[in-house]
Structure formats: C-alpha cells, structure tokens
Enzyme design. Structure first.
Site, PDB file in Angstrom:
ATOM      1  N   GLY A   1       0.976  -5.287   1.149  1.00 49.85           N
ATOM      2  CA  GLY A   1      -0.010  -5.272   0.060  1.00 49.85           C
ATOM      3  C   GLY A   1       0.523  -5.909  -1.222  1.00 49.85           C
TER       4      GLY A   1
ATOM      5  CG  LEU B   1      -1.863  -1.180   1.377  1.00 50.42           C
ATOM      6  CD1 LEU B   1      -2.967  -0.849   2.364  1.00 50.42           C
ATOM      7  CD2 LEU B   1      -2.452  -1.613   0.054  1.00 50.42           C
TER       8      LEU B   1
ATOM      9  CG  ASN C   1       5.925  -6.204   5.938  1.00 52.44           C
ATOM     10  OD1 ASN C   1       5.027  -6.297   5.105  1.00 52.44           O
ATOM     11  ND2 ASN C   1       6.727  -5.186   5.974  1.00 52.44           N
ATOM     12  CD  GLU C   2       0.191  -6.079   6.319  1.00 52.02           C
ATOM     13  OE1 GLU C   2       0.811  -7.100   6.652  1.00 52.02           O
ATOM     14  OE2 GLU C   2      -0.340  -5.933   5.210  1.00 52.02           O
TER      15      GLU C   2
HETATM   16  C1  LIG Z   1      -7.835  -3.855  13.757  1.00 52.85           C
HETATM   17  C2  LIG Z   1      -8.418  -3.123  12.614  1.00 52.85           C
HETATM   18  C3  LIG Z   1      -7.529  -3.099  11.424  1.00 52.85           C
HETATM   19  C4  LIG Z   1      -8.156  -2.306  10.354  1.00 52.85           C
HETATM   20  C5  LIG Z   1      -7.202  -1.927   9.250  1.00 52.85           C
HETATM   21  C6  LIG Z   1      -6.164  -1.092   9.740  1.00 52.85           C
HETATM   22  C7  LIG Z   1      -4.964  -0.859   9.225  1.00 52.85           C
HETATM   23  C8  LIG Z   1      -4.573  -0.934   7.864  1.00 52.85           C
HETATM   24  C9  LIG Z   1      -3.656  -1.990   7.524  1.00 52.85           C
HETATM   25  C10 LIG Z   1      -3.229  -1.760   6.145  1.00 52.85           C
HETATM   26  C11 LIG Z   1      -2.420  -2.876   5.622  1.00 52.85           C
HETATM   27  C12 LIG Z   1      -1.183  -2.324   5.035  1.00 52.85           C
HETATM   28  C13 LIG Z   1      -0.590  -2.875   4.035  1.00 52.85           C
HETATM   29  C14 LIG Z   1       0.610  -2.284   3.412  1.00 52.85           C
HETATM   30  O1  LIG Z   1       0.961  -2.665   2.334  1.00 52.85           O
HETATM   31  S1  LIG Z   1       1.459  -1.036   4.221  1.00 52.85           S
HETATM   32  C15 LIG Z   1       2.928  -0.762   3.253  1.00 52.85           C
HETATM   33  C16 LIG Z   1       3.936  -1.781   3.624  1.00 52.85           C
HETATM   34  N1  LIG Z   1       5.079  -1.734   2.738  1.00 52.85           N
HETATM   35  C17 LIG Z   1       6.253  -1.366   3.155  1.00 52.85           C
HETATM   36  O2  LIG Z   1       6.404  -1.046   4.309  1.00 52.85           O
HETATM   37  C18 LIG Z   1       7.376  -1.348   2.144  1.00 52.85           C
HETATM   38  C19 LIG Z   1       8.366  -0.303   2.504  1.00 52.85           C
HETATM   39  N2  LIG Z   1       9.373  -0.240   1.500  1.00 52.85           N
HETATM   40  C20 LIG Z   1      10.503  -0.970   1.549  1.00 52.85           C
HETATM   41  O3  LIG Z   1      10.749  -1.781   2.409  1.00 52.85           O
HETATM   42  C21 LIG Z   1      11.470  -0.711   0.442  1.00 52.85           C
HETATM   43  O4  LIG Z   1      11.132   0.527  -0.154  1.00 52.85           O
HETATM   44  C22 LIG Z   1      11.501  -1.793  -0.622  1.00 52.85           C
HETATM   45  C23 LIG Z   1      10.116  -2.107  -1.181  1.00 52.85           C
HETATM   46  C24 LIG Z   1      12.157  -3.074  -0.066  1.00 52.85           C
HETATM   47  C25 LIG Z   1      12.371  -1.287  -1.809  1.00 52.85           C
HETATM   48  O5  LIG Z   1      13.622  -0.848  -1.325  1.00 52.85           O
HETATM   49  P1  LIG Z   1      14.532   0.118  -2.221  1.00 52.85           P
HETATM   50  O6  LIG Z   1      14.560  -0.357  -3.607  1.00 52.85           O
HETATM   51  O7  LIG Z   1      15.814   0.259  -1.480  1.00 52.85           O
HETATM   52  O8  LIG Z   1      13.722   1.482  -2.290  1.00 52.85           O
HETATM   53  P2  LIG Z   1      13.633   2.602  -1.163  1.00 52.85           P
HETATM   54  O9  LIG Z   1      13.350   2.006   0.144  1.00 52.85           O
HETATM   55  O10 LIG Z   1      14.845   3.478  -1.277  1.00 52.85           O
HETATM   56  O11 LIG Z   1      12.336   3.413  -1.583  1.00 52.85           O
HETATM   57  C26 LIG Z   1      12.334   4.277  -2.717  1.00 52.85           C
HETATM   58  C27 LIG Z   1      11.293   5.348  -2.504  1.00 52.85           C
HETATM   59  O12 LIG Z   1      10.017   4.734  -2.392  1.00 52.85           O
HETATM   60  C28 LIG Z   1       9.363   5.150  -1.182  1.00 52.85           C
HETATM   61  N3  LIG Z   1       8.524   4.035  -0.695  1.00 52.85           N
HETATM   62  C29 LIG Z   1       8.912   2.804  -0.394  1.00 52.85           C
HETATM   63  N4  LIG Z   1       7.875   2.048  -0.026  1.00 52.85           N
HETATM   64  C30 LIG Z   1       6.777   2.845  -0.078  1.00 52.85           C
HETATM   65  C31 LIG Z   1       5.391   2.637   0.191  1.00 52.85           C
HETATM   66  N5  LIG Z   1       4.902   1.466   0.582  1.00 52.85           N
HETATM   67  N6  LIG Z   1       4.562   3.691   0.031  1.00 52.85           N
HETATM   68  C32 LIG Z   1       5.019   4.897  -0.386  1.00 52.85           C
HETATM   69  N7  LIG Z   1       6.342   5.148  -0.655  1.00 52.85           N
HETATM   70  C33 LIG Z   1       7.197   4.122  -0.504  1.00 52.85           C
HETATM   71  C34 LIG Z   1      10.509   5.476  -0.253  1.00 52.85           C
HETATM   72  O13 LIG Z   1      10.066   6.349   0.747  1.00 52.85           O
HETATM   73  C35 LIG Z   1      11.476   6.125  -1.211  1.00 52.85           C
HETATM   74  O14 LIG Z   1      10.979   7.438  -1.432  1.00 52.85           O
HETATM   75  P3  LIG Z   1      11.940   8.669  -1.793  1.00 52.85           P
HETATM   76  O15 LIG Z   1      12.512   8.333  -3.142  1.00 52.85           O
HETATM   77  O16 LIG Z   1      11.051   9.860  -1.783  1.00 52.85           O
HETATM   78  O17 LIG Z   1      12.987   8.715  -0.720  1.00 52.85           O
END
Ligand SMILES: CCCCC/C=C\CCCC/C=C/C(=O)SCCNC(=O)CCNC(=O)[C@H](O)C(C)(C)COP(=O)(O)OP(=O)(O)OC[C@H]1O[C@@H](n2cnc3c(N)ncnc32)[C@H](O)[C@@H]1OP(=O)(O)O
Length: 303
Positions: free
Chosen positions: A154, A109, A178-179
């Site tokens: 996601g 997400l 991994n939430e």
């Molecule tokens: C009890 C009631 C419950 C009700 C519901 C409640 C809650 C809601 C739950 C919602 C479920 C959530 C699901 C999700 O999917 S949450 C998102 C989880 N994903 C992550 O945490 C991934 C994070 N990213 C990473 O680990 C890494 O970026 C990577 C995917 C392994 C890639 O690594 P790498 O190639 O080294 O890239 P960078 O880390 O340098 O990232 C590049 C730029 O991209 C931005 N980025 C990364 N991930 C995200 C993302 N998920 N969303 C937006 N932006 C993201 C990062 O900040 C860098 O940005 P920049 O260039 O501006 O610095």
C-alpha cells in the site's frame, strides 16, 4: 532482518526504534511550531502534517503514524481530509507527499485493521482506502512523492498514485507491490495503477513475484522517476515540481484526467462489489491465519 523484502535489511533494536520515535516526535513538534514557508501556518491532524507555502503554491504533506506509517483507518481518513482541504484552497497547485518518520515512507495497509476484526470493520476500512486512492489519483493538484523510506504494498500504491516519484538512494528503501509474498492478492486497481506506470509485462512480473525493488532497480523498471542521494529527496521533489507547475493548470489538469479517468471509473462502477470481494476474501480462515502468522513474525523479529 526485514521479513518481506527477502533482502538483508537489519532489524532495528528496540533502543533504535525508541530513538526513532522520539526524534520524529521532536522534529514534528519543532516544525509545527515554526510554521510553513512564507509565513503560512502549518496545519494538519495527528498523523498528517501539512506545511503550506503560499508564495510557491506548494504544500509539503508529511505522514506521521509511528512506528511505520501503516495506513490505518485514522491515517487514511486524515489524509483524505488534508487533501480535500488543499484542493479547496485556490492558492495551492502542488503537494509534496513525504514521511516524517526516518527510514519509512509507508509500510502499506495496516495489518492490524485486517486481522481479527469483524466484516463491518473490513468494509469500512476498504471503503476508506478506496476513497483515498480515488481522491489522490484524480486530484487536480500536482502531487510529487518524495519517498524517503521503505514503501511496500500500500505504500507503493500511495507513491504510484502521485504524478512523479523521487526516491532516496538507500538499499533499505525498497518499493513494490509485494502482496503475493503475504499470500494475498493485489486488487485490480492496485494492478491498474502499476500498469499505468510501468506497463503490462513489467507489472505482471512484479506482481506475480511480489518484487520489492531497491532504488536502482526501481528506477530502471520505472516504478520511480528519479533516484537521488538521501537528504536531497525533498529538494529534488521541489525542483521537479517547478517543471510541473510551469505548465498551464487547465491543460495539465485536463490531460491528467484524460490519462486517469478510465482507471478510476473502473473502480467507481464496481465499488461496492470490490468492498464485498475484500470482505469475503479477508474473512476466510486461511487468509486470517496467514496474516496473523505474518504479523506475529514481524513482531517477533526484534526478539
Ligand atoms: C482476488 C480478490 C482480491 C480482493 C482483495 C483481497 C485482498 C486484499 C489485498 C490487500 C492489499 C494489501 C496491501 C498491503 O499494503 S498489506 C501490508 C503489506 N506491508 C507489509 O507487509 C510491510 C511489513 N513491514 C515490514 O516489512 C517492515 O516493518 C518495514 C516496513 C520494512 C520496516 O521495518 P522496520 O523498520 O525494521 O520495522 P519493524 O518491522 O520492526 O516494524 C515495527 C513495528 O511495526 C509493525 N508493522 C510493520 N508493518 C506493519 C503493517 N503493515 N501493519 C501493521 N503493523 C506493522 C511491526 O509489527 C512492528 O510492531 P511492534 O513494534 O508491535 O513489534
């Protein structure tokens, strides 16, 4: 180092990130200009490129939302539209879902859609995610994920919603829900989708610990069905597709529906409540702070 994984994934330099975008953009334009196989024309939107092959009835659907294929509102919407378009074309029986960005399947997400916005935006965003999951999970088409990069949270849900998963063998290509590592909770339908794939006990452990599996572990636990050398992932997905398409459509489709309908219905019957749940959870100060800190760490890791 990649933050979430808790794994030793080297941070990419700004230079490398720039090159990745440039190469991805060039590759995308060249392929789009060339058209799909069998003379069928590629189509798609800004973030989803579809390469249909009318001869085989298989379309390759490629995600392209730099830098990390996060599931933004725009990407979710474009995915639903592309999927609907293929479903309505009688020629097509299967989709290979993959990424057009090197090294990333989908980062899950889009955290920027979940931080510092208003409740109406959170509701719209969640509804779009529900819509994509409901359609992808229940589509009558065979969908095979060719996972050619990291797919946390996601991103993993996307893959789990397909019928079969092939993962490229690279230790950086981690996959899992991994939430909890972000201090948030996977919604019940994420959990159900994983239970339907790997069973209750393995899901409980994976969800509570926020496990991100490397390829060999992902195969062992059943999060993916096949691990192949990098570069062979799309070929392997196409081979698997042959087996799935050898089954008469009506029998396979009814069986798919029989296996998945109860899970999808569970969300359908409480869709609005699920949206409200998400909005109120996300509107908490503590959750907003946790997400902002996390996003900031992601942004700063290059520095
Ligand atoms: C009890 C009631 C419950 C009700 C519901 C409640 C809650 C809601 C739950 C919602 C479920 C959530 C699901 C999700 O999917 S949450 C998102 C989880 N994903 C992550 O945490 C991934 C994070 N990213 C990473 O680990 C890494 O970026 C990577 C995917 C392994 C890639 O690594 P790498 O190639 O080294 O890239 P960078 O880390 O340098 O990232 C590049 C730029 O991209 C931005 N980025 C990364 N991930 C995200 C993302 N998920 N969303 C937006 N932006 C993201 C990062 O900040 C860098 O940005 P920049 O260039 O501006 O610095």
């Amino acid at each position: 180092m990649a933050l979430l994984a808790g794994l030793r994934v080297p941070a990419r330099s700004l230079l490398r990130a720039g090159a990745r975008l440039r190469d991805a953009a060039l590759g995308r334009w060249e392929r789009a200009a060339g058209g799909g196989g069998d003379g069928a024309r590629s189509f798609g939107s800004q973030r989803v490129l579809v390469e249909p092959d009318a001869a085989t009835g298989v379309a390759v659907m490629k995600l392209w939302n730099p830098p990390v294929n996060s599931l933004s509102l725009d990407l979710l919407t474009e995915l639903v539209i592309s999927l609907e378009k293929l479903e309505n074309e009688k020629t097509f029986r299967g989709i290979i879902l993959t990424s057009d960005l090197p090294g990333i399947f989908s980062a899950g997400l889009d955290l920027t859609e979940m931080c510092g916005r208003n409740p109406a935006h959170y509701a719209e965003y969640w509804k779009a995610l529900q819509e994509l999951w409901l359609r992808l999970y229940q589509t009558h088409l065979v969908v095979i994920a060719a996972i050619n990069g990291a797919s946390p949270a996601g991103g993993c849900l996307l893959a789990l919603s397909c019928d079969y998963r092939v993962l490229a063998d690279n230790p950086k290509f981690i996959i899992g829900l991994n939430e909890t590592l972000l201090g948030i909770v996977a919604p019940f339908w994420f959990k159900d989708t994983m239970i339907n794939t790997i069973g209750h006990r393995a899901t409980e452990r994976a969800l509570q610990l926020g496990l991100l599996f490397r390829p060999a572990e992902a195969l062992q636990v059943g999060v993916v069905d096949q691990v192949v050398p990098e570069g062979q992932v799309q070929g392997a997905a196409l081979s698997a597709m042959t087996q799935w398409l050898a089954i008469p459509d009506h029998a396979r489709q009814l069986t798919k529906s029989m296996m998945r309908k109860a899970t999808a219905d569970r969300l359908l019957t409480q869709r609005e409540a699920d949206i409200q749940n998400f909005v109120s959870f996300l509107s908490r100060d503590s959750i907003q702070k946790a997400l902002q800190v996390y996003l900031e760490k992601l942004r700063q890791k290059k520095g």
